[in-house]
Design a protein around this motif. Structure first.
Motif, mmCIF file in Angstrom:
data_model
loop_
_atom_site.group_PDB
_atom_site.id
_atom_site.type_symbol
_atom_site.label_atom_id
_atom_site.label_comp_id
_atom_site.label_asym_id
_atom_site.label_seq_id
_atom_site.Cartn_x
_atom_site.Cartn_y
_atom_site.Cartn_z
ATOM 1 N N LEU A 45 9.405 14.167 -10.371
ATOM 2 C CA LEU A 45 8.169 13.405 -10.208
ATOM 3 C C LEU A 45 7.087 14.241 -9.527
ATOM 4 C CD1 LEU A 45 6.542 10.746 -10.277
ATOM 5 C CD2 LEU A 45 7.650 10.158 -8.099
ATOM 6 N N LEU A 46 7.443 14.931 -8.452
ATOM 7 C CA LEU A 46 6.463 15.758 -7.754
ATOM 8 C C LEU A 46 5.980 16.902 -8.640
ATOM 9 C CD1 LEU A 46 4.765 16.360 -5.303
ATOM 10 C CD2 LEU A 46 6.741 17.547 -4.299
ATOM 11 N N THR A 47 6.887 17.511 -9.394
ATOM 12 C CA THR A 47 6.500 18.584 -10.309
ATOM 13 C C THR A 47 5.506 18.076 -11.349
ATOM 14 O OG1 THR A 47 8.623 19.691 -10.008
ATOM 15 C CG2 THR A 47 7.381 20.274 -11.978
ATOM 16 N N LEU A 48 5.770 16.917 -11.910
ATOM 17 C CA LEU A 48 4.851 16.332 -12.902
ATOM 18 C C LEU A 48 3.500 16.003 -12.283
ATOM 19 C CD1 LEU A 48 7.312 13.992 -14.837
ATOM 20 C CD2 LEU A 48 6.145 16.023 -15.728
ATOM 21 N N MET A 49 3.512 15.482 -11.066
ATOM 22 C CA MET A 49 2.252 15.166 -10.395
ATOM 23 C C MET A 49 1.462 16.439 -10.104
ATOM 24 S SD MET A 49 3.528 12.101 -7.913
ATOM 25 C CE MET A 49 1.926 11.705 -7.242
ATOM 26 N N GLN A 50 2.149 17.498 -9.713
ATOM 27 C CA GLN A 50 1.466 18.766 -9.462
ATOM 28 C C GLN A 50 0.837 19.302 -10.741
ATOM 29 O OE1 GLN A 50 4.730 20.958 -7.754
ATOM 30 N NE2 GLN A 50 3.970 20.670 -5.671
ATOM 31 N N LYS A 51 1.520 19.132 -11.848
ATOM 32 C CA LYS A 51 1.037 19.657 -13.121
ATOM 33 C C LYS A 51 -0.069 18.791 -13.734
ATOM 34 C CE LYS A 51 2.672 21.139 -17.666
ATOM 35 N NZ LYS A 51 3.853 21.289 -18.542
ATOM 36 N N HIS A 52 0.112 17.472 -13.700
ATOM 37 C CA HIS A 52 -0.780 16.588 -14.442
ATOM 38 C C HIS A 52 -1.780 15.813 -13.578
ATOM 39 C CE1 HIS A 52 1.352 17.361 -18.154
ATOM 40 N NE2 HIS A 52 2.494 17.131 -17.526
ATOM 41 N N SER A 53 -1.553 15.742 -12.278
ATOM 42 C CA SER A 53 -2.462 15.001 -11.408
ATOM 43 C C SER A 53 -2.715 15.719 -10.090
ATOM 44 C CB SER A 53 -1.885 13.610 -11.117
ATOM 45 O OG SER A 53 -1.745 12.861 -12.283
ATOM 46 N N PRO A 54 -3.079 16.996 -10.153
ATOM 47 C CA PRO A 54 -3.292 17.717 -8.890
ATOM 48 C C PRO A 54 -4.422 17.103 -8.053
ATOM 49 C CG PRO A 54 -4.083 19.018 -10.743
ATOM 50 C CD PRO A 54 -3.352 17.835 -11.316
ATOM 51 N N GLU A 55 -5.391 16.494 -8.726
ATOM 52 C CA GLU A 55 -6.500 15.871 -7.985
ATOM 53 C C GLU A 55 -6.013 14.683 -7.157
ATOM 54 O OE1 GLU A 55 -5.955 13.980 -11.859
ATOM 55 O OE2 GLU A 55 -6.322 16.065 -11.380
ATOM 56 N N LEU A 56 -5.028 13.952 -7.654
ATOM 57 C CA LEU A 56 -4.449 12.840 -6.890
ATOM 58 C C LEU A 56 -3.768 13.371 -5.632
ATOM 59 C CD1 LEU A 56 -3.612 9.817 -6.614
ATOM 60 C CD2 LEU A 56 -1.533 10.446 -7.862
ATOM 61 N N LEU A 57 -2.983 14.430 -5.775
ATOM 62 C CA LEU A 57 -2.282 15.002 -4.630
ATOM 63 C C LEU A 57 -3.249 15.650 -3.649
ATOM 64 C CD1 LEU A 57 0.826 16.550 -6.417
ATOM 65 C CD2 LEU A 57 0.661 14.361 -5.212
ATOM 66 N N GLU A 58 -4.328 16.177 -4.168
ATOM 67 C CA GLU A 58 -5.346 16.769 -3.300
ATOM 68 C C GLU A 58 -6.044 15.683 -2.478
ATOM 69 O OE1 GLU A 58 -9.246 19.174 -4.378
ATOM 70 O OE2 GLU A 58 -7.432 20.165 -5.120
ATOM 71 N N ALA A 59 -6.331 14.558 -3.127
ATOM 72 C CA ALA A 59 -7.011 13.450 -2.447
ATOM 73 C C ALA A 59 -6.079 12.698 -1.492
ATOM 74 C CB ALA A 59 -7.592 12.488 -3.467
ATOM 75 N N HIS A 60 -4.784 12.737 -1.788
ATOM 76 C CA HIS A 60 -3.799 11.995 -0.995
ATOM 77 C C HIS A 60 -2.605 12.896 -0.663
ATOM 78 C CE1 HIS A 60 -5.957 8.283 -1.905
ATOM 79 N NE2 HIS A 60 -6.025 8.719 -3.156
ATOM 80 N N PRO A 61 -2.778 13.867 0.234
ATOM 81 C CA PRO A 61 -1.706 14.823 0.533
ATOM 82 C C PRO A 61 -0.459 14.169 1.137
ATOM 83 C CG PRO A 61 -3.542 15.106 2.042
ATOM 84 C CD PRO A 61 -3.986 14.137 1.003
ATOM 85 N N HIS A 62 -0.584 12.972 1.655
ATOM 86 C CA HIS A 62 0.581 12.293 2.225
ATOM 87 C C HIS A 62 1.632 11.964 1.157
ATOM 88 C CE1 HIS A 62 -2.007 9.012 0.857
ATOM 89 N NE2 HIS A 62 -0.894 8.315 0.707
ATOM 90 N N ILE A 63 1.243 11.967 -0.122
ATOM 91 C CA ILE A 63 2.204 11.714 -1.197
ATOM 92 C C ILE A 63 3.265 12.817 -1.210
ATOM 93 C CG2 ILE A 63 2.510 11.601 -3.713
ATOM 94 C CD1 ILE A 63 -0.264 10.258 -3.853
ATOM 95 N N VAL A 64 2.829 14.052 -1.052
ATOM 96 C CA VAL A 64 3.789 15.172 -1.015
ATOM 97 C C VAL A 64 4.694 15.033 0.203
ATOM 98 C CG1 VAL A 64 4.053 17.682 -0.847
ATOM 99 C CG2 VAL A 64 2.250 16.711 -2.278
ATOM 100 N N ASP A 65 4.135 14.656 1.344
ATOM 101 C CA ASP A 65 4.937 14.460 2.553
ATOM 102 C C ASP A 65 5.972 13.360 2.358
ATOM 103 O OD1 ASP A 65 3.423 16.422 3.803
ATOM 104 O OD2 ASP A 65 2.086 14.967 4.764
ATOM 105 N N LEU A 66 5.565 12.281 1.707
ATOM 106 C CA LEU A 66 6.469 11.166 1.464
ATOM 107 C C LEU A 66 7.632 11.584 0.567
ATOM 108 C CD1 LEU A 66 5.714 7.564 1.066
ATOM 109 C CD2 LEU A 66 6.704 8.600 -0.949
ATOM 110 N N ILE A 67 7.336 12.262 -0.527
ATOM 111 C CA ILE A 67 8.387 12.711 -1.441
ATOM 112 C C ILE A 67 9.276 13.751 -0.746
ATOM 113 C CG2 ILE A 67 8.855 13.892 -3.630
ATOM 114 C CD1 ILE A 67 6.364 12.479 -4.757
#
Length: 104
Positions: A45-67
């Protein structure tokens, strides 16, 4: 990391009899594909988010921390309960490594 182990060991203390421990081991082995499947899917899931939604992870870095926190918990929990067989047993390539690519 020590806090995760402490919490999980406290959780295990609630399981006093053998049947409860057997049920917990069964859950780790087979429920939803087992704990290693859960670890792998969170990493996927994190790999897919990094590839397809980097702007989401950039706007909400706590998602990476949560995973990452989930990954740490599941990985440590898997070390504490080692059932005899898994639906998806760990191998050299499974579960996949945690994606460490930096989000820019």
């Amino acid at each position: 990391m020590k806090l995760i182990l402490f919490c999980f060991k406290a959780f295990l203390n609630f399981y006093k009899n053998a049947s409860d421990i057997d049920e917990l081991k069964f859950t780790f082995q087979r429920n939803g594909g087992g704990i290693y499947k859960r670890i792998d899917e969170n990493r996927e899931l994190l790999t897919l988010m990094q590839k397809h939604s980097p702007e989401l992870l950039e706007a909400h870095p706590h998602i990476v921390d949560l995973i990452s926190s989930h990954d740490q918990f599941f990985t440590e929990a898997a070390k504490l309960v080692t059932p005899k067989s898994y639906t998806f047993p760990p191998t050299k390539k499974f579960p996949r490594p945690f994606p460490l690519r930096a989000i820019k």
